[in-house]
Motif scaffolding. Structure first.
Motif, PDB file in Angstrom:
ATOM      1  N   LYS A  35      40.832  43.122  51.597  1.00  0.00           N
ATOM      2  CA  LYS A  35      41.688  44.373  51.110  1.00  0.00           C
ATOM      3  C   LYS A  35      42.825  43.689  50.524  1.00  0.00           C
ATOM      4  O   LYS A  35      43.386  43.158  51.072  1.00  0.00           O
ATOM      5  N   VAL A  36      42.946  44.438  49.337  1.00  0.00           N
ATOM      6  CA  VAL A  36      44.231  44.035  48.411  1.00  0.00           C
ATOM      7  C   VAL A  36      45.018  45.244  47.984  1.00  0.00           C
ATOM      8  O   VAL A  36      44.461  46.466  47.995  1.00  0.00           O
ATOM      9  N   VAL A  37      46.252  45.119  47.655  1.00  0.00           N
ATOM     10  CA  VAL A  37      47.143  46.093  47.255  1.00  0.00           C
ATOM     11  C   VAL A  37      47.500  45.725  45.752  1.00  0.00           C
ATOM     12  O   VAL A  37      47.950  44.636  45.424  1.00  0.00           O
ATOM     13  N   VAL A  38      47.464  46.865  44.972  1.00  0.00           N
ATOM     14  CA  VAL A  38      47.870  46.472  43.651  1.00  0.00           C
ATOM     15  C   VAL A  38      49.385  46.431  43.599  1.00  0.00           C
ATOM     16  O   VAL A  38      50.004  47.364  43.821  1.00  0.00           O
ATOM     17  N   THR A  39      49.749  45.503  43.138  1.00  0.00           N
ATOM     18  CA  THR A  39      51.114  45.310  42.582  1.00  0.00           C
ATOM     19  C   THR A  39      51.564  44.798  41.328  1.00  0.00           C
ATOM     20  O   THR A  39      52.713  44.656  40.846  1.00  0.00           O
ATOM     21  N   ASP A  40      50.425  44.444  40.336  1.00  0.00           N
ATOM     22  CA  ASP A  40      50.776  44.087  39.093  1.00  0.00           C
ATOM     23  C   ASP A  40      49.786  44.485  38.067  1.00  0.00           C
ATOM     24  O   ASP A  40      48.601  45.086  38.669  1.00  0.00           O
ATOM     25  N   HIS A  41      49.856  44.370  36.671  1.00  0.00           N
ATOM     26  CA  HIS A  41      49.028  44.752  35.648  1.00  0.00           C
ATOM     27  C   HIS A  41      48.428  43.322  35.020  1.00  0.00           C
ATOM     28  O   HIS A  41      49.465  42.308  34.805  1.00  0.00           O
ATOM     29  N   GLY A  42      47.329  43.047  34.657  1.00  0.00           N
ATOM     30  CA  GLY A  42      47.049  41.661  34.181  1.00  0.00           C
ATOM     31  C   GLY A  42      45.417  42.083  33.774  1.00  0.00           C
ATOM     32  O   GLY A  42      44.591  42.713  34.183  1.00  0.00           O
ATOM     33  N   GLU A  43      45.096  41.242  32.435  1.00  0.00           N
ATOM     34  CA  GLU A  43      43.937  41.140  31.878  1.00  0.00           C
ATOM     35  C   GLU A  43      43.364  39.936  32.088  1.00  0.00           C
ATOM     36  O   GLU A  43      43.978  38.904  31.647  1.00  0.00           O
ATOM     37  N   GLY A  44      42.157  39.696  32.446  1.00  0.00           N
ATOM     38  CA  GLY A  44      41.407  38.668  32.545  1.00  0.00           C
ATOM     39  C   GLY A  44      40.270  38.595  31.731  1.00  0.00           C
ATOM     40  O   GLY A  44      40.156  39.412  30.688  1.00  0.00           O
ATOM     41  N   ASP A  45      39.157  37.702  32.248  1.00  0.00           N
ATOM     42  CA  ASP A  45      38.048  37.792  31.409  1.00  0.00           C
ATOM     43  C   ASP A  45      36.837  38.919  31.694  1.00  0.00           C
ATOM     44  O   ASP A  45      36.131  38.641  32.591  1.00  0.00           O
ATOM     45  N   ASN A  46      37.302  39.955  31.199  1.00  0.00           N
ATOM     46  CA  ASN A  46      36.407  41.180  31.642  1.00  0.00           C
ATOM     47  C   ASN A  46      36.543  41.427  33.100  1.00  0.00           C
ATOM     48  O   ASN A  46      35.589  41.646  33.746  1.00  0.00           O
ATOM     49  N   THR A  47      37.855  41.291  33.678  1.00  0.00           N
ATOM     50  CA  THR A  47      37.923  41.489  35.231  1.00  0.00           C
ATOM     51  C   THR A  47      38.679  42.619  35.153  1.00  0.00           C
ATOM     52  O   THR A  47      39.437  42.922  34.407  1.00  0.00           O
ATOM     53  N   ASP A  48      38.525  43.409  36.374  1.00  0.00           N
ATOM     54  CA  ASP A  48      39.373  44.557  36.840  1.00  0.00           C
ATOM     55  C   ASP A  48      40.563  43.776  37.808  1.00  0.00           C
ATOM     56  O   ASP A  48      41.561  44.364  37.969  1.00  0.00           O
ATOM     57  N   PHE A  49      40.280  42.699  38.551  1.00  0.00           N
ATOM     58  CA  PHE A  49      41.102  42.172  39.547  1.00  0.00           C
ATOM     59  C   PHE A  49      41.456  40.786  39.231  1.00  0.00           C
ATOM     60  O   PHE A  49      40.402  39.777  38.810  1.00  0.00           O
ATOM     61  N   ILE A  50      42.768  40.506  39.548  1.00  0.00           N
ATOM     62  CA  ILE A  50      43.353  39.243  39.284  1.00  0.00           C
ATOM     63  C   ILE A  50      43.979  38.994  40.838  1.00  0.00           C
ATOM     64  O   ILE A  50      45.136  39.325  40.975  1.00  0.00           O
ATOM     65  N   LEU A  51      43.443  38.317  41.667  1.00  0.00           N
ATOM     66  CA  LEU A  51      43.680  38.220  43.007  1.00  0.00           C
ATOM     67  C   LEU A  51      44.595  37.113  43.342  1.00  0.00           C
ATOM     68  O   LEU A  51      44.635  36.244  42.503  1.00  0.00           O
ATOM     69  N   SER A  52      45.592  37.244  44.376  1.00  0.00           N
ATOM     70  CA  SER A  52      46.352  36.260  44.633  1.00  0.00           C
ATOM     71  C   SER A  52      45.472  35.198  45.258  1.00  0.00           C
ATOM     72  O   SER A  52      44.376  35.375  45.722  1.00  0.00           O
ATOM     73  N   THR A  53      45.906  33.842  45.361  1.00  0.00           N
ATOM     74  CA  THR A  53      45.054  33.224  45.927  1.00  0.00           C
ATOM     75  C   THR A  53      44.573  33.053  47.147  1.00  0.00           C
ATOM     76  O   THR A  53      43.568  32.789  47.802  1.00  0.00           O
TER      77      THR A  53
END
Length: 256
Positions: free
Chosen positions: A98-116
Motif C-alpha cells: 500500500k502506497v501513498v502518493v506524495t510526488d509527481h514523476g514520469e518513468g518508462d511508461n510507468t504510473d508508479f515510481i516507488l520509494s525503495t
C-alpha cells in the motif's frame, strides 16, 4: 416497442456515466500498469516531492510512498492511497504494498515510481534483489481508502507562509478516498467566502489572508469530492488569528 441497437447503446452510455463517479473512487478492480523505483539514502520518501508535503511526505505510511504520473491529476491525486502488486508469480508477493502518493514523476511508461522501501515489499521474502535488477516491472493497482489510526484530518501551515501577509495550507492525514477540490476562507468584513489558490500539489495559498473573527480564529471550508458527488464541509475556528508557520491544526473530523 422493442429496443433498437442505438437505443441499447444510448442506455448503456447513460448507465456508465451515472456509475463513473463510484468507479473512480471505489475501485474494486485492478488496473494494469508498470512501476519502477527511486533511490534514497534511508529508503524512505523524498522531502522535496511535488505535492509539497516536505518532511511529512518522506515518512508517512512508514516511507512506503510513490510518485505517480497521470494519477497525480494536477495535484488532486496527492495523498491518495493505492494497493500495488507486481505480476510475476516467481518474485512477487500476493498483496504487494500500500502506497501513498506524495510526488509527481514520469518513468518508462510507468504510473508508479516507488520509494525503495515500497518497491522492496512487492517481492516475496528473499527475492527483492532479483526484482530490483529488473528496474521496471509490470504491476496492477487499485485505489483504496487511506487509514491513519489516531489522527484526524489536519491542516498544516506550510513553511512558505509569512505571518501575517501570506498564508499557505496543506492537508495531512487525509483518510478515505475523497479528494479536496477547493479550499475557502471566510472574509468577515465582506461577509463572503474567498477562494484559496491551489499553488501546487496539495498546497493552497492566499496573500493577505483574513485576520480572524472576533473570537480570534479563521473559519475554513473545503469542497470534498467522492463517489456520491461534491459537498462543502465547514471547519469553524480552525486557524488561530495568530497562526504559526509549521503548526498543524486539527479539524476534529475525518473524510470518507
Amino acid at each position: 416497442m422493442g429496443l433498437t441497437l442505438d437505443n441499447c447503446f444510448s442506455l448503456m452510455f447513460v448507465i456508465f456515466i451515472l456509475l463513473l463517479p463510484s468507479l473512480c473512487f471505489s475501485q474494486d478492480y485492478y488496473v494494469s500498469s508498470r512501476a519502477t523505483y527511486y533511490g534514497s539514502p534511508d529508503c524512505l520518501g523524498t522531502p522535496t516531492g511535488a505535492c509539497g508535503y516536505k518532511a511529512y511526505g518522506s515518512t508517512i505510511n512508514g516511507g512506503e510512498v510513490s510518485g505517480v504520473s497521470r494519477l497525480f491529476k494536477n495535484g488532486t491525486g496527492c495523498g491518495a492511497c493505492y494497493q500495488v502488486r507486481c505480476k510475476s508469480p516467481k518474485h512477487c508477493s500476493e498483496n504487494g504494498v500500500k502506497v501513498v502518493v506524495t510526488d509527481h514523476g514520469e518513468g518508462d511508461n510507468t504510473d508508479f515510481i516507488l520509494s525503495t522501501r515500497a518497491y522492496n515489499k512487492l517481492a516475496l521474502p528473499g527475492l527483492a534483489e532479483a526484482l530490483f535488477s529488473y528496474g521496471v516491472v509490470d504491476v496492477e493497482y487499485k485505489r483504496i481508502p487511506c487509514q491513519y489510526s489516531g489522527y484526524n484530518l489536519m491542516f498544516k501551515v506550510h513553511e512558505h507562509s509569512r505571518f501575517p501577509d501570506y498564508l499557505s495550507l496543506i492537508p495531512i492525514y487525509q483518510a478515505g478516498v475523497s479528494e479536496i477540490t477547493a479550499v475557502e476562507i471566510w472574509q468577515e468584513d465582506c461577509q463572503e467566502w474567498v477562494c484559496m489558490r491551489r499553488a501546487y500539489g496539495a498546497v493552497w495559498d492566499m496573500p493577505n489572508p483574513p485576520r480572524g473573527q472576533p473570537e480570534g480564529a479563521i473559519n475554513v471550508r473545503i469542497q470534498v469530492t467522492g463517489s456520491s458527488g461534491s459537498k462543502w464541509v465547514q471547519l469553524k475556528n480552525l486557524i488561530p488569528s495568530a497562526w504559526k508557520v509549521g503548526a498543524a491544526y486539527d479539524t476534529s473530523i475525518q473524510l470518507d
